[in-house]
Structure formats: C-alpha cells, structure tokens
Design a protein around this motif. Structure first.
Motif, short mmCIF file in Angstrom:
data_model
loop_
_atom_site.label_atom_id
_atom_site.label_comp_id
_atom_site.label_asym_id
_atom_site.label_seq_id
_atom_site.Cartn_x
_atom_site.Cartn_y
_atom_site.Cartn_z
N GLN A 150 0.82 -1.20 0.00
CA GLN A 150 0.00 0.00 0.00
C GLN A 150 0.86 1.26 0.00
N LEU A 151 1.90 1.24 0.82
CA LEU A 151 2.74 2.43 0.92
C LEU A 151 3.65 2.59 -0.29
N GLU A 152 3.96 1.48 -0.95
CA GLU A 152 4.73 1.58 -2.19
C GLU A 152 3.92 2.32 -3.25
N ASN A 153 2.60 2.02 -3.32
CA ASN A 153 1.74 2.72 -4.26
C ASN A 153 1.66 4.21 -3.93
N LEU A 154 1.57 4.52 -2.63
CA LEU A 154 1.51 5.92 -2.22
C LEU A 154 2.81 6.63 -2.60
N THR A 155 3.94 5.97 -2.37
CA THR A 155 5.22 6.57 -2.72
C THR A 155 5.31 6.85 -4.21
N LYS A 156 4.81 5.94 -5.03
CA LYS A 156 4.81 6.16 -6.48
C LYS A 156 3.98 7.39 -6.84
N ASN A 157 2.85 7.56 -6.18
CA ASN A 157 2.01 8.72 -6.45
C ASN A 157 2.69 10.02 -6.01
N LEU A 158 3.38 9.97 -4.89
CA LEU A 158 4.12 11.15 -4.44
C LEU A 158 5.24 11.49 -5.42
N ASP A 159 5.91 10.46 -5.92
CA ASP A 159 6.95 10.68 -6.92
C ASP A 159 6.37 11.31 -8.18
N ARG A 160 5.16 10.89 -8.54
CA ARG A 160 4.50 11.47 -9.70
C ARG A 160 4.26 12.96 -9.49
N LEU A 161 3.81 13.34 -8.30
CA LEU A 161 3.57 14.75 -8.01
C LEU A 161 4.85 15.57 -8.09
N LYS A 162 5.99 14.93 -7.80
CA LYS A 162 7.26 15.64 -7.83
C LYS A 162 7.62 16.14 -9.22
N ILE A 163 7.15 15.45 -10.26
CA ILE A 163 7.52 15.84 -11.62
C ILE A 163 6.38 16.55 -12.34
N GLU A 164 5.24 16.69 -11.68
CA GLU A 164 4.11 17.40 -12.28
C GLU A 164 4.20 18.88 -11.92
N GLY A 165 4.58 19.69 -12.89
CA GLY A 165 4.66 21.12 -12.66
C GLY A 165 3.28 21.74 -12.52
N ILE A 166 3.24 22.93 -11.93
CA ILE A 166 1.96 23.62 -11.74
C ILE A 166 2.21 25.12 -11.81
N SER A 167 1.33 25.83 -12.52
CA SER A 167 1.46 27.28 -12.63
C SER A 167 0.97 27.94 -11.35
N ASP A 168 1.35 29.19 -11.16
CA ASP A 168 0.88 29.92 -9.98
C ASP A 168 -0.64 30.02 -9.99
N GLU A 169 -1.21 30.23 -11.18
CA GLU A 169 -2.66 30.35 -11.27
C GLU A 169 -3.35 29.05 -10.86
#
Length: 242
Positions: A150-169
């Motif tokens: 379960q936590l391995e899946n969560l870690t993968k999702n967190l890693d995904r967020l690390k490379i997903e950029g986001i604009s200020d808006e």
C-alpha cells in the motif's frame, strides 16, 4: 497524532518504552479484555522487523502522571521507519486504553524525512474494541503484510507529483478549492500560499504539485487537534488525487 510528534493534551505526557512496561494492566472481565500497552508496541516492532523495516524513531505518550490513580490509562505511540530511500519512510501510529475511553487502533502513512512531515495519514487504519476475540494483536501482524504494498503505491504517487509542474494560477485555484471544500479554513489560504512561494525548506522551491502539497502539510504542523489533522490529511489525498 501530528507529523512526527504526538499531540499531547488532557494530562498526557511523553513516555519511554520502559515507562510503558511499568503500567499495570487491569484485570479482564467476561466482556472486557484490556491489552497491555507494551504488548502492542512489541507486536508493532516485531512485525515491522519481519517486514524488513528499520526503526528510525520511537515516540510514546501516556496519560496520568506516576502515582496518579489513572496513571497510564491511555497510551499513544508513533514509530518512524526507513526503507532504504533517502526521501521517504513509513510511520505507524497506534493507541490503546485501559479505562474504556477509546478502542485500540493502528494507522500508517508515508513520511517525508526532509521536512519531518507526514505526507498522508491513515493510508491504513483499523480499530478494535477491547472485547474477547477482538484479535487486535493478530490485526497488527496482518497489517504489516499489507503495508509495504500500500505504501509503495503511495510513494509512487508522491513521486509522480514531484515531476508534475503547476502554474501559480493553478496553484492558487487548488488552494481556493481546498478552502471551498473545507479541506482548510479560508483564513489558511494565504499562509499556505506564502509557504508555497517561500518554503521553509529550500528543497521545495520548485513549482510542482508535490511542493504545493508540502506547503499544506507544513502548515498542519501548527495544528493542536489530532482530529483536525487526520481529517485534513484524508481530504488532501482526494484533492491531490492520491
């Protein structure tokens, strides 16, 4: 429980594992089966070792001072584990009571070590009443067979967020959405935004969804309500599609 520290109130105080061993467990009845605090801790640590996890830190708390008639009536604990990675680890929280005020419970989440903060809380959570046949100790052992996956899946999702950029808006819209959906109070919008733009930890300076999540969780460190913290973590999981 909040971040890597225990929220202590209502007479609770920090304790050691040795302190837990001194707490006398009340006698059981035909309908009530109290669990020794130290047995829960031992089961957590033994199960974690069996799952290949290494202890990083142990934090415990008891209610009622020594020589008090209610000494040790309630116990709370958090154990942080490392799994060989530099950024993440796992944390397991648990509680127990000898005064029938709350059921025994265990939960787990991923920890971001760089800011000493839980990314999410309660990715696994179970509770059991203190009644004969509740099998809470077996539940702890079974939990550690499920947690790594379960936590391995969560870690993968967190890693995904690390490379997903986001604009200020888009970051502002997400903070606004968090307030509209009750994840945070409207008064917390500006503090979260300021933390995102000028993070406490320089590792979180890049404009990514992960760093925006860290700005939310950093502000949660100042909460003094365990219920509020747990609810917010759960809602953040939905907000960030975890």
């Amino acid at each position: 429980m909040s971040n890597s520290n225990l929220i202590l109130h209502c007479g609770a105080f920090s304790a050691t594992r040795a302190d837990l061993e001194t707490v006398i467990t009340p006698e059981a009845t035909s309908t009530w089966l109290p669990i020794p605090h130290i047995e829960i801790v031992d089961a957590v640590l033994e199960s974690a070792a069996g799952a290949g996890l290494t202890v990083k830190r142990e934090l415990y708390a008891l209610s009622g001072r020594q020589n008090s008639p209610v000494y040790g009536a309630r116990m709370f604990g958090i154990v942080d584990f490392v799994d060989g990675t530099s950024d993440y680890g796992y944390s397991v929280g648990f509680r127990n009571s000898h005064d029938k005020t709350m059921v025994a419970g265990i939960c787990a989440g991923a920890r971001v070590f760089v800011c000493d903060n839980l990314a999410l809380s309660g990715d696994f959570a179970e509770k059991r009443k203190h009644i004969p046949g509740n099998n809470f100790m077996r539940l702890i052992r079974e939990a550690f067979t499920l947690l790594p996956g379960q936590l391995e899946n969560l870690t993968k999702n967190l890693d995904r967020l690390k490379i997903e950029g986001i604009s200020d808006e888009d970051a502002q819209r997400l903070i606004w959405k968090a307030a509209l959906e009750g994840v945070i109070a409207s008064s917390e919008m500006i503090p979260v935004w300021e933390e995102y733009k000028t993070p406490t930890y320089e590792e979180f300076i890049e404009p990514t969804k992960f760093n925006l999540l860290m700005s939310f969780t950093e502000k949660l460190k100042h909460q003094n309500s365990a219920i509020k913290v747990e609810q917010t973590y759960r809602r953040l999981a939905d907000l960030f599609e975890l």
